[in-house]
Motif scaffolding. Structure first.
Motif, short mmCIF file in Angstrom:
data_model
loop_
_atom_site.label_atom_id
_atom_site.label_comp_id
_atom_site.label_asym_id
_atom_site.label_seq_id
_atom_site.Cartn_x
_atom_site.Cartn_y
_atom_site.Cartn_z
N GLN A 36 0.84 -1.20 0.00
CA GLN A 36 0.00 0.00 0.00
C GLN A 36 0.87 1.25 0.00
O GLN A 36 1.87 1.31 0.70
N ILE A 37 0.48 2.24 -0.82
CA ILE A 37 1.13 3.55 -0.82
C ILE A 37 0.06 4.61 -0.62
O ILE A 37 -0.95 4.63 -1.33
N LYS A 38 0.30 5.49 0.35
CA LYS A 38 -0.61 6.61 0.59
C LYS A 38 0.16 7.92 0.44
O LYS A 38 1.33 8.00 0.82
N LEU A 39 -0.50 8.92 -0.07
CA LEU A 39 0.05 10.28 -0.09
C LEU A 39 -0.74 11.12 0.89
O LEU A 39 -1.96 11.04 0.96
N TYR A 40 -0.01 11.94 1.65
CA TYR A 40 -0.66 12.82 2.62
C TYR A 40 -0.09 14.23 2.48
O TYR A 40 1.12 14.42 2.45
N ARG A 61 2.30 -0.13 -13.30
CA ARG A 61 3.53 -0.87 -13.02
C ARG A 61 3.40 -1.88 -11.88
O ARG A 61 4.19 -2.84 -11.83
N ALA A 62 2.45 -1.66 -10.98
CA ALA A 62 2.28 -2.58 -9.85
C ALA A 62 0.82 -2.54 -9.40
O ALA A 62 0.49 -2.00 -8.34
N PRO A 63 -0.09 -3.10 -10.20
CA PRO A 63 -1.52 -2.98 -9.92
C PRO A 63 -1.96 -3.62 -8.60
O PRO A 63 -3.06 -3.34 -8.11
N HIS A 64 -1.10 -4.47 -8.02
CA HIS A 64 -1.47 -5.11 -6.76
C HIS A 64 -1.32 -4.16 -5.57
O HIS A 64 -1.83 -4.46 -4.48
N ILE A 65 -0.64 -3.03 -5.76
CA ILE A 65 -0.42 -2.09 -4.66
C ILE A 65 -1.62 -1.16 -4.53
O ILE A 65 -2.01 -0.50 -5.50
N ALA A 66 -2.21 -1.11 -3.34
CA ALA A 66 -3.30 -0.17 -3.08
C ALA A 66 -2.73 1.25 -3.03
O ALA A 66 -1.64 1.47 -2.49
N PHE A 67 -3.48 2.20 -3.58
CA PHE A 67 -3.02 3.57 -3.65
C PHE A 67 -4.13 4.52 -3.23
O PHE A 67 -5.29 4.35 -3.63
N CYS A 68 -3.77 5.53 -2.44
CA CYS A 68 -4.74 6.58 -2.14
C CYS A 68 -4.00 7.87 -1.80
O CYS A 68 -2.82 7.85 -1.42
N ALA A 69 -4.68 8.99 -1.95
CA ALA A 69 -4.16 10.29 -1.55
C ALA A 69 -5.22 10.94 -0.67
O ALA A 69 -6.41 10.90 -0.98
N THR A 70 -4.78 11.53 0.43
CA THR A 70 -5.74 12.05 1.41
C THR A 70 -5.17 13.26 2.15
O THR A 70 -3.95 13.41 2.26
#
Length: 445
Positions: A36-40, A61-70
């Protein structure tokens, strides 16, 4: 050994450096898997511009990684193993004042050195501590890899009020210079070097550089630096050819080296040893921040908009940069107990025997799952000791001034800086910076 995937939050998600950190992480999934990668960020507009592009890059490039920005701290800091923090308190608007107000007084205007760096540090202290509190509230086992500037002042503040926090303070400048050293002596990477280094952040020296077989590389490096500084143009491999300002800085290292040819210096000493030269060559109306906004920011944001509009990152000009190259090494060392040798900013605790125990020194450490184990440096020479203690006193006074709301301690810090002319100038520039930072600084009494 099984590599357990990590969850990461990047604090400062709207930074122009965020895309290259994302690319670096994706390029190293074989040794540092991510779930998982999050941006804050507290600036949703700026973050969205970067996040829309980064989400596409991650998906492709890595569709298995969950991504969100908050912008919500609880969402950002819940269930994370690492916080990679590179915030800029006050953004470029305040960096502009950090650079131009000192120059108006005939002083060095630089974002991490001198009074401009102190101004930036005072803004950074509360924001970094806030991030630590978020992390400890929602993910108490998380490690913060902090490379928010100015690192020395931030590290001292964290030592003072959050001494037991899982925070590692790091800087990319020694990494960049070590990459240059490797090229100068014909090696592939900085990882082929074994170094002894000591100082404060942006204020240190290499006392020994060897290859992995133990061969002393200092004579070759000194000979090169005495003629060229750290500029790699004579070797035909200068990576910053589009940035004349950086080239001048690397060339000028030869002048700094001449002040003590027994060691190899960082580039930032030009601001402390030659402040009049720096001021003379500066344009008070167009400083480094203007170059960054006109070149780097426009290029990165333009490319992010292009990716978001096209819906694909194919053919992107975004690249992994030196700013990001060392971060995965540090994360791996913590996550998988690799015992890698790295330069970190840590409490001295006797590592440099003739400096104060509470100094936040930048020295080699062995890093494992329990954090850094500093290596012993021993005594350092009088020249370096004297310089460090003056700089250290100024940085400690800045931090004390912040927590005590003390105008006089902040004035004393300004007076102590080697970039300062005299006390009357210190008071004048301080008053101007207080006015400029009234929305960020505490009320100094």
């Amino acid at each position: 050994m099984e590599l357990h995937p990590s969850s990461i939050v990047i604090a400062g998600g709207g930074s122009t450096y965020t895309p290259e950190i994302i690319l670096m992480l994706l390029d190293n999934l074989d040794r540092f898997p991510i779930r998982q990668i999050k941006l804050y960020d507290n600036d949703p507009t700026r973050q969205k511009l970067v996040a829309d592009a980064c989400e596409i890059i991650v998906r492709e490039r890595a569709p298995h990684i969950a991504f969100c920005a908050t912008e919500d701290p609880e969402t950002a800091f819940t269930d994370v193993d690492f916080c990679m923090a590179h915030i800029r308190s006050g953004k470029y608007e305040m960096r502009d004042r950090d650079e131009k107000i000192p120059l108006a007084h005939g002083l060095v205007g630089q974002e991490t050195c001198g009074v401009g760096g102190m101004a930036y540090g005072l803004r950074s202290i509360p924001d970094v501590i806030e991030l630590i509190d978020f992390m400890e509230r929602w993910s108490p086992d998380c490690w913060m890899l902090n490379y928010s500037n100015p690192a020395a002042i931030v590290a001292e503040a964290v030592r003072k009020v959050r001494p037991n926090s899982k925070v590692l303070n790091i800087c990319d400048m020694p990494i960049d210079i070590m990459e240059r050293m490797a090229k100068i002596v014909g090696l592939q990477s900085r990882k082929d070097l074994v170094v002894r280094y000591y100082g404060l952040n942006h204020f240190g020296w290499w006392s020994d550089v060897r290859d992995q077989e133990g061969n002393d590389l200092m004579p070759r490096l000194k000979e090169y630096v005495s003629k060229n500084g750290y500029n790699l143009e004579p070797l035909g491999c200068e990576p910053r050819l589009n940035d004349e300002d950086w080239l001048k800085t690397y060339r000028f290292a030869r002048e700094v080296f001449a002040c003590d040819p027994t060691v190899l210096p960082t580039t930032y000493f030009k601001y402390y040893f030659f402040p009049d030269h720096v001021v003379e060559e500066s344009d008070p109306k167009y400083t480094r921040v203007d170059m960054v906004r006109d070149i780097r920011e426009k290029e990165v944001f333009s490319e992010c908009r292009r990716i978001a509009s096209a819906g694909t990152s194919e053919g992107t000009t975004l690249k992994i940069g030196v700013h990001a190259s060392f971060i995965v090494d540090l994360a791996c060392a913590i996550a998988y107990n690799t015992h890698e040798r790295m330069l970190l900013i840590v409490p001295n605790n006797g590592a440099v025997s003739n400096l104060p125990e509470t100094a936040m020194v930048e020295i080699p450490c062995i890093v494992g799952s329990n954090g850094p184990e500093p290596l012993s440096i021993g005594e350092i020479p009088w020249f370096q000791k004297g310089l460090i203690e003056q700089q250290l006193a100024a940085e400690k006074l800045v931090v004390e001034a912040y927590f005590e709301r003390s105008y006089h301690k902040l004035l004393q810090a300004f007076i102590l800086s080697k970039t300062m002319k005299d006390a009357s100038v210190a008071r004048a520039v301080l008053d101007d910076l207080i006015e400029a930072n009234k929305d960020y600084w505490p009320d100094f009494k």
